[in-house]
Design a protein around this motif. Structure first.
Motif, PDB file in Angstrom:
ATOM      1  N   ARG A 150      70.615  -4.420 -52.373  1.00 35.84           N
ATOM      2  CA  ARG A 150      71.638  -3.560 -52.591  1.00 35.84           C
ATOM      3  C   ARG A 150      70.984  -2.305 -53.447  1.00 35.84           C
ATOM      4  O   ARG A 150      70.952  -1.063 -53.336  1.00 35.84           O
ATOM      5  CB  ARG A 150      72.777  -3.613 -53.171  1.00 35.84           C
ATOM      6  N   ALA A 172      75.932  -6.920 -46.247  1.00 33.43           N
ATOM      7  CA  ALA A 172      75.095  -7.120 -47.264  1.00 33.43           C
ATOM      8  C   ALA A 172      75.518  -8.566 -47.681  1.00 33.43           C
ATOM      9  O   ALA A 172      76.314  -9.104 -47.543  1.00 33.43           O
ATOM     10  CB  ALA A 172      75.546  -6.362 -48.519  1.00 33.43           C
ATOM     11  N   GLU A 192      70.984  -9.325 -57.956  1.00 32.45           N
ATOM     12  CA  GLU A 192      71.713  -9.685 -56.507  1.00 32.45           C
ATOM     13  C   GLU A 192      72.187 -10.796 -56.304  1.00 32.45           C
ATOM     14  O   GLU A 192      73.005 -11.283 -55.284  1.00 32.45           O
ATOM     15  CB  GLU A 192      71.120  -8.718 -55.394  1.00 32.45           C
TER      16      GLU A 192
END
Length: 145
Positions: A15, A67, A123
Motif C-alpha cells: 500500500r 490489498a 504493512e
C-alpha cells in the motif's frame, strides 16, 4: 533435474512504497536496484536475492486484487539470512526504530538450525532474520521407489 540454488526474489504487493522502502533499505540494509515506474515495481537488492515491491496503485498491483491484510496475506513470512548475527544488537536496532522484535529462538532453515528473530514490516508482512546454522541441515534421504 533442476537444482534450486536459493531464493531469487519474492514479490510483495504494498500500500505504501515509501514506508516499505524505508523499512527494507534503512532498517534491513537492502538497496534499490531497479525501478520500473510504468509497472509500479521497485526492486530491492537483498544480498544474492531481490525483494520486489509492487505498488497496489500501479498496473501490477491493481491486477492482483484486494490489498493484503490481517485476514488474508500474500505471504506467511520470508526469511533473510543475516551475517554477523548479534541478537541483542539486532533487537536494539529494531526497538530504536520503533519496531517490535520477536524473541530470539532456534529455528530450522536452509543451512540448518540457528538463531532467528521475527519482525513485521510496515504493512504486516513477517520477516524472519536468521543467523548462521549452529546445527547443519539434515540431508533428505531420497527414496529409490
Amino acid at each position: 533435474m533442476m537444482r534450486i540454488q536459493g531464493i531469487d526474489h519474492l514479490v510483495l504487493r504494498v500500500r505504501s512504497l515509501p514506508a516499505m522502502i524505508a523499512f527494507y533499505c534503512d532498517v534491513l540494509g537492502c538497496r534499490v536496484e531497479r525501478v520500473q515506474e510504468d509497472l509500479g515495481l521497485m526492486q530491492l537488492r537483498a544480498g544474492a536475492s531481490l525483494i520486489d515491491l509492487v505498488d497496489l496503485a500501479g498496473p501490477l498491483g491493481r491486477a492482483g486484487g484486494a490489498a493484503p491484510a490481517t485476514e488474508g496475506r500474500n505471504l506467511d513470512h520470508f526469511c533473510l539470512r543475516v551475517e554477523s548475527f548479534d541478537a541483542e544488537a539486532i533487537r536494539s536496532e529494531l526497538t530504536a526504530r520503533g519496531l517490535e522484535a520477536g524473541e530470539v529462538a532456534m529455528r530450522y532453515g536452509a543451512e540448518g538450525e540457528g538463531p532467528s528473530i521475527y519482525v513485521e514490516d510496515p504493512e504486516g508482512n513477517v520477516v524472519e532474520l536468521k543467523g548462521p546454522a549452529l546445527r547443519p541441515a539434515v540431508q533428505a534421504v531420497r527414496s529409490s521407489h
